[in-house]
Design a protein around this motif. Structure first.
Motif, mmCIF file in Angstrom:
data_model
loop_
_atom_site.group_PDB
_atom_site.id
_atom_site.type_symbol
_atom_site.label_atom_id
_atom_site.label_comp_id
_atom_site.label_asym_id
_atom_site.label_seq_id
_atom_site.Cartn_x
_atom_site.Cartn_y
_atom_site.Cartn_z
ATOM 1 N N ALA A 55 0.813 -1.212 0.000
ATOM 2 C CA ALA A 55 0.000 0.000 0.000
ATOM 3 C C ALA A 55 0.852 1.269 0.000
ATOM 4 O O ALA A 55 0.322 2.370 -0.146
ATOM 5 C CB ALA A 55 -0.925 0.004 1.216
ATOM 6 N N ASP A 56 2.171 1.103 0.165
ATOM 7 C CA ASP A 56 3.069 2.257 0.269
ATOM 8 C C ASP A 56 3.998 2.377 -0.932
ATOM 9 O O ASP A 56 5.111 2.878 -0.814
ATOM 10 C CB ASP A 56 3.883 2.144 1.564
ATOM 11 C CG ASP A 56 3.014 2.227 2.800
ATOM 12 O OD1 ASP A 56 2.574 3.346 3.118
ATOM 13 O OD2 ASP A 56 2.747 1.189 3.423
ATOM 14 N N ILE A 60 0.621 4.613 -6.047
ATOM 15 C CA ILE A 60 -0.441 4.975 -5.105
ATOM 16 C C ILE A 60 -1.447 5.830 -5.861
ATOM 17 O O ILE A 60 -1.090 6.875 -6.411
ATOM 18 C CB ILE A 60 0.113 5.747 -3.891
ATOM 19 C CG1 ILE A 60 1.187 4.916 -3.183
ATOM 20 C CG2 ILE A 60 -1.007 6.110 -2.931
ATOM 21 C CD1 ILE A 60 1.876 5.644 -2.055
ATOM 22 N N LYS A 62 -5.057 7.977 -6.065
ATOM 23 C CA LYS A 62 -6.035 8.736 -5.294
ATOM 24 C C LYS A 62 -6.923 9.521 -6.253
ATOM 25 O O LYS A 62 -6.527 9.837 -7.383
ATOM 26 C CB LYS A 62 -5.348 9.714 -4.331
ATOM 27 C CG LYS A 62 -4.510 9.059 -3.249
ATOM 28 C CD LYS A 62 -5.373 8.484 -2.152
ATOM 29 C CE LYS A 62 -4.528 7.953 -1.007
ATOM 30 N NZ LYS A 62 -5.344 7.442 0.106
ATOM 31 N N TYR A 70 -1.842 12.393 -0.550
ATOM 32 C CA TYR A 70 -1.157 11.112 -0.589
ATOM 33 C C TYR A 70 -0.244 11.005 0.630
ATOM 34 O O TYR A 70 0.288 12.000 1.120
ATOM 35 C CB TYR A 70 -0.294 10.990 -1.843
ATOM 36 C CG TYR A 70 -1.033 11.095 -3.144
ATOM 37 C CD1 TYR A 70 -1.304 9.965 -3.905
ATOM 38 C CD2 TYR A 70 -1.473 12.323 -3.626
ATOM 39 C CE1 TYR A 70 -1.984 10.053 -5.106
ATOM 40 C CE2 TYR A 70 -2.158 12.432 -4.824
ATOM 41 C CZ TYR A 70 -2.407 11.288 -5.559
ATOM 42 O OH TYR A 70 -3.090 11.377 -6.753
ATOM 43 N N PHE A 72 2.701 7.979 2.386
ATOM 44 C CA PHE A 72 3.241 6.626 2.448
ATOM 45 C C PHE A 72 4.255 6.547 3.573
ATOM 46 O O PHE A 72 4.905 7.531 3.942
ATOM 47 C CB PHE A 72 3.857 6.183 1.117
ATOM 48 C CG PHE A 72 4.910 7.089 0.552
ATOM 49 C CD1 PHE A 72 6.237 7.013 0.975
ATOM 50 C CD2 PHE A 72 4.587 8.023 -0.426
ATOM 51 C CE1 PHE A 72 7.205 7.831 0.439
ATOM 52 C CE2 PHE A 72 5.551 8.850 -0.967
ATOM 53 C CZ PHE A 72 6.866 8.760 -0.532
ATOM 54 N N TYR A 150 8.354 6.402 -6.761
ATOM 55 C CA TYR A 150 6.925 6.319 -6.481
ATOM 56 C C TYR A 150 6.166 7.039 -7.590
ATOM 57 O O TYR A 150 6.595 8.103 -8.058
ATOM 58 C CB TYR A 150 6.580 6.998 -5.154
ATOM 59 C CG TYR A 150 7.197 6.362 -3.933
ATOM 60 C CD1 TYR A 150 6.455 5.527 -3.105
ATOM 61 C CD2 TYR A 150 8.528 6.612 -3.593
ATOM 62 C CE1 TYR A 150 7.024 4.951 -1.978
ATOM 63 C CE2 TYR A 150 9.102 6.031 -2.472
ATOM 64 C CZ TYR A 150 8.341 5.205 -1.666
ATOM 65 O OH TYR A 150 8.907 4.646 -0.548
#
Length: 528
Positions: A55-56, A60, A62, A70, A72, A150
């Motif tokens: 989940a991190d 990610i 949104k 956001y 993490f 990310y």
């Protein structure tokens, strides 16, 4: 960034303690190391980074109206052998601009503590970002070049108004012994695809005791006793919803501002009827410390039922020291320090405090030795009443290998003075001596607003502060070479807040001006 919680919150404060910390500074100096040396030479560098969980990262997603928040958890550094505190000096952040990775501080659209920054909660740390477009972020080691990427994917949502609402949970809900209760957002406009974000601007929340006829608008209404992120708020699990901590049965009404359509929930709090105050173990009396030295003990049952919040202060907690029972709260005798906000890993003390799940309990850490604890309750049910033999005795089995924080390097920080700002091994990059009669507005500015990003659910600048910010000369003024920051009791039903920030890139000093006599005031330089 919207503050969101799950319905079940592990740690709680024994009592609400708000501290006033006044910073009056003859000078404010922000520094960066000229070189790593001395005590800093042992700082850990990053040799590897891995995503903390699925989940991190690395992706990610949104959605939001215009923007989304956001967050993490920090990655696992060096295979998990290093913490964020160990490697903080070595970790930088870059943003992808076009085809190039650029240091985030050089990108004008990113301002630390405004649309990105660090967070810390429940022993975890991480990064947060508020974005209006899909963005690629890179964490990197300044020393070794190790990177971790990310992708923060943003999907814009169009706003709409509410024409219908149907509960997805409830509307009859029973609170736990701790008063905790919650429900997921209703279905809006008979369409499960319509999200909360799409209708948030059209939604109002009201509450009232079940026996009352008067609805209370709890949005930004601390005077009502309803304070966001303290006894009510929002959670993100399962699509999101509202949570409440109650001490009596209440009704909650969600209502459309435009159409008036609404849905009413009933949260029932069953206050126990006590025929006696005899206590018995909730589950067992022998507990073994885990690898971290932590032990969690559910509070005893009172007359066969779990205690509720109003009964917590009546309990008596004692530890056996050399054959004598002493109060746990007497740290000089018990050897334990009460920690209201959970375990403090910057302290090497034995610590204890309350936790709350569906019931209340106590936590202790680090338990390295075997010990005896007992919990008592007054036989008349009144604080300070005679306990007699109304105790439950517990045996703790310690873990001698449990870690205890090393605080040997927590020495005083050397600071400069206006006449001699030099610090060995440091280069001065910015300072203000406040030599005039007013703030130098080329170095400082004010930020106003009670909400973060005009979002009513981010009251208190997104930090749940019981303050509003002002630019009033009564609150901040320069005099005699000092920056004076002063808190005044000035309650407001709809508060205005002003943050005071240094205009030096990446550095900030916020003043928090309080409308409440016990709220906080700080002037603390911070940097990423």
């Amino acid at each position: 960034m919207r503050r969101s919680r799950t319905m079940e919150r592990r740690f709680m404060q024994k009592a609400l303690c708000l501290f006033l910390a006044i910073g009056v500074l003859a000078s404010v100096s922000l520094w960066q190391p000229a070189q790593v040396h001395g005590a800093e030479a042992a700082a850990t560098t990053v040799t590897s980074m891995d995503y903390f969980s699925a989940a991190d990262g690395p992706i990610i997603s949104k959605s939001g109206v215009g923007q989304a928040s956001y967050g993490f958890v920090m990655p696992k550094f060096n295979g998990g052998s290093a913490t964020w505190n160990d490697v903080a000096q070595d970790v930088g952040v870059k943003v992808k601009v076009g085809a190039n990775w650029v240091d985030i501080d050089s990108v004008s659209s990113f301002i630390y503590n405004q649309n990105w920054g660090h967070w810390s909660d429940g022993g975890f740390t991480g990064y947060w970002f508020t974005l209006s477009a899909t963005t690629e972020i890179q964490l990197y080691s300044k020393a070794n070049g190790v990177t971790l990427n990310y992708t923060l994917v943003f999907q814009n949502i169009n706003k709409t108004t509410i024409t219908a609402m149907a509960p997805t949970q409830g509307p009859q809900i029973t609170a736990s012994f701790t008063g905790g209760a919650g429900f997921t957002y209703p279905t809006f406009n008979n369409d499960p695809a319509v999200t909360y974000e799409a209708v948030a601007d059209d939604l109002k929340v009201y509450v009232k005791p079940v026996n009352s006829t008067t609805w209370i608008d709890i949005d930004n209404n601390a005077a009502s006793g309803w304070i966001y992120d303290q006894n009510f708020g929002q959670f993100t699990d399962g699509g999101g919803g509202y949570w409440f901590n109650v001490t009596e049965s209440i009704n909650v009404k969600l209502e459309s501002k435009t159409s008036g359509t609404n849905v009413v929930y009933t949260i029932t709090f069953n206050e126990p009827v006590r025929n006696s105050y005899v206590i018995t173990p909730y589950e067992g009396t022998t507990f073994t410390a885990d690898a971290s030295g932590a032990i969690g003990v559910p509070l005893p049952k009172i007359d066969g039922g779990a205690p509720i919040g109003t009964e917590l202060d009546n309990f008596v907690y004692q530890i056996n020291i050399n054959g004598q029972w002493v109060n746990m709260g007497d740290s000089g005798l018990s050897g334990f320090t009460y920690s209201a906000n959970g375990y403090n890993n910057m302290s090497d003390a034995n610590q204890w405090g309350y936790w709350a799940d569906h019931i209340y309990g106590l936590w202790f850490q680090p338990i390295q030795e075997d010990m005896l604890i007992r919990i008592g309750y007054p036989l008349n049910g009144q604080k300070g009443g005679s306990v007699g033999s109304n105790y439950v005795n517990y045996t703790f089995i310690g873990n001698p290998n449990a870690p205890r924080p090393d605080v040997s390097d927590q020495e005083d920080i050397v600071i400069g003075t206006p006449s001699n700002p030099a610090i060995d091994g440091m280069n001065l990059i910015w300072q203000d001596e406040f030599s005039g009669t007013s703030l130098d507005m080329s170095k400082w500015n004010y930020e106003q607003g009670y909400y973060l990003n005009d979002d009513p659910n981010t009251w208190g600048w997104g930090n749940a502060e019981l303050q509003h910010y002002t630019d009033s000369a009564q609150n901040v003024f320069v005099q005699d070479g000092k920056l004076n920051i002063r808190a005044l009791n000035d309650p407001k039903s709809r508060r205005i807040q002003t943050g005071m920030h240094s205009t030096h890139p990446g550095k900030s000093t916020r003043k928090i001006i309080s409308p409440l006599p016990m709220a906080g005031l700080t002037s603390v330089p911070s940097c990423q």
